[in-house]
Design an enzyme around this catalytic site. Structure first.
Site, short mmCIF file in Angstrom:
data_model
loop_
_atom_site.label_atom_id
_atom_site.label_comp_id
_atom_site.label_asym_id
_atom_site.label_seq_id
_atom_site.Cartn_x
_atom_site.Cartn_y
_atom_site.Cartn_z
CB SER A 12 -1.02 -0.02 1.15
OG SER A 12 -0.45 0.26 2.38
CG HIS A 39 -4.36 -1.09 0.25
ND1 HIS A 39 -3.81 -1.19 1.49
CD2 HIS A 39 -4.96 -2.28 -0.02
CE1 HIS A 39 -4.09 -2.39 1.98
NE2 HIS A 39 -4.77 -3.07 1.09
CG ASP A 132 -5.14 -6.08 3.18
OD1 ASP A 132 -5.49 -7.24 3.43
OD2 ASP A 132 -5.31 -5.52 2.07
#
Lengths: 187, 271
Positions: A12, A39, A132
């Site tokens: 991300s 992301h 995540d």
């Protein structure tokens, strides 16, 4: 050729520039599909694929639902969809609830890939600002897939690699250059 | 009992038929339900037979209930420049939002119609399998801060279409309660109705000018997709538009009946 069927990369915050750089230096005959789940900020929903395509000699696609995965292509999770890898070698998309405030969720891509590819995949976690991907990488490790975590010391935001290292003892902890070398030497 | 046997038995005991949902995604949904409830398939089946509330919760958990205000701003801008300009110049214009969930797309479309001065001619219908989300749609009230990106989508669309509109023109915001609610002139337009796409025909007698079915068919197998598109096709006027999700396409069997117009399809006139 390689024992692997695919490379799956999650990241991300900070990972976009990194992935761009890595893909631009990947050898042009890299023979595996590369599946990327990153992301993105809600207001930056397009342009990622175009940027990647300019830097890479491989074809970059934001897959349609049920699209077949082909060697030598880069698959980028489309904005605002979860991306799953299926047994039959296709990608499926969903708009299910966010996971850890994320859609796409790296956990979903990695966990589904772990079931589809088992030991025949490489899972990589890069720099990022939340947790995540850690659970997904654990699923990859549990199925004996090859796991790599970016060395937190080299990460722009170390939260994501640290979370992965808490759950998984990866096969390798590497700097971005190390990851690139690894990929370029995959036989 | 595997998940396919579970779905068959679930169909026998309830009016809900999920048998032709896409294997991979429904098996993941069911796995999550088994984990969350700590119940086996057999136990779940026993309970849905006697407990209406539990049955509704399972249906709620199996189905995916996502919708956003102006999801994919570029799509709305391109609709404004294309199909919206071709809507009938007089008489009623009928819109059908399938799998409308809590109705945010339905209201997005009505905002566009209001900006174009067409709101009074609109007949707007939202259908969904899930009565719970339809009640939220009717009420038109949503969490505010969690959905701040709705404002970004709204602004992007208004700017892209050259409209001079504010979010507050369409929603009453209550910062204290952290809610936003569609204004009465929007709220009174749409009709929300239950429809089970697998078993039910369209629950209204009209033909439609535009159909939205976005990110619904990604959960269905090809057979069910074909069946549903056929049903929709029969409700559309010639040259009416069919709008799918950004990453969706019609099956090869169905696409011959439509013309692809970039981000959407139109129904080919019958010969």
């Amino acid at each position: 050729m390689s024992n692997y069927k695919a490379v799956v990369i999650g990241g991300s915050a900070g990972s976009f520039a990194l992935v761009l750089k890595m893909l631009s230096k990947l050898r042009p005959d890299f023979g595996l599909p590369i599946i990327i789940c990153m992301h993105r900020l809600k207001h930056i929903r397009s342009g990622l694929a175009e940027n990647l395509a300019m830097k890479s000699s491989m074809k970059v696609v934001e897959p349609m639902d049920k699209e077949r995965i082909e060697a030598g292509k880069i698959y980028l999770a489309p904005a605002n969809y979860h991306m799953f890898i299926e047994f039959d070698g296709t990608i499926s998309l969903s708009t299910e609830e966010m996971s850890l405030q994320c859609r796409p969720a790296i956990d979903y891509t990695l966990s589904s890939a772990a079931i589809a590819y088992r030991e025949k995949m490489v899972g990589i976690i890069l720099t990022g600002a939340n947790e995540d991907g850690a659970k997904g990488l654990k699923d990859v490790a549990d199925k004996k897939g090859f796991t790599i975590v970016q060395d937190p010391a080299t990460a722009e935001v170390p939260t994501m690699p640290r979370a992965a290292l808490k759950l998984v003892k990866p096969d390798m902890v590497l700097s971005p250059e190390g990851i690139l070398d690894f990929l370029n030497n995959l036989q | 009992m595997d998940f396919k046997q579970f779905l068959k038995e679930f169909k026998n005991r309830t009016q809900y038929d999920f048998c032709d949902y896409c294997d991979s995604s429904i098996s993941r949904r069911l796995q999550r339900i088994v984990e969350d409830t700590s119940m086996s398939f057999e136990q779940i089946l026993d309970k849905v037979t006697v407990d209406e509330g539990f049955k509704n919760k399972i249906v709620d958990d199996i189905t995916v209930n996502t919708t956003e205000l102006f999801r994919d701003p570029q799509l709305w801008i391109s609709l404004y420049k294309t199909h919206y300009q071709k809507l009938p110049k007089s008489g009623t214009i009928t819109f059908w939002h399938i799998g409308c969930s809590v109705g945010l797309e339905t209201y997005s479309n009505l905002i566009m119609m209001h900006q174009m001065g067409l709101l009074d001619r609109c007949r707007s219908i939202g259908t969904d399998i899930n009565p719970r989300v339809l009640n939220i749609a009717r009420n038109g009230e949503y969490a505010y801060r969690f959905n701040m990106f709705f404002r970004d989508n709204f602004d992007a669309v208004m700017k892209g279409c050259g409209f001079d509109a504010k979010f507050e023109d369409y929603f009453d915001i209550d910062e204290k309660a952290d809610t936003m609610r569609a204004k009465p002139f929007l709220l009174e337009r749409p009709k929300f109705m239950v429809q089970n796409l697998v078993t039910d025909k369209a629950p209204f007698p009209y033909r439609v000018d535009m159909v939205f079915i976005r990110n619904v068919m990604i959960y269905f197998n090809d057979k069910l997709q074909n069946q549903i598109i056929s049903m929709i096709h029969s409700k559309m006027y010639d040259n009416a538009a069919l709008v799918l999700g950004k990453q969706e396409a019609l099956t090869s069997q169905m696409e011959t009946r439509f013309s692809r117009m970039g981000q959407y399809y139109t129904k080919k006139p019958s010969m």
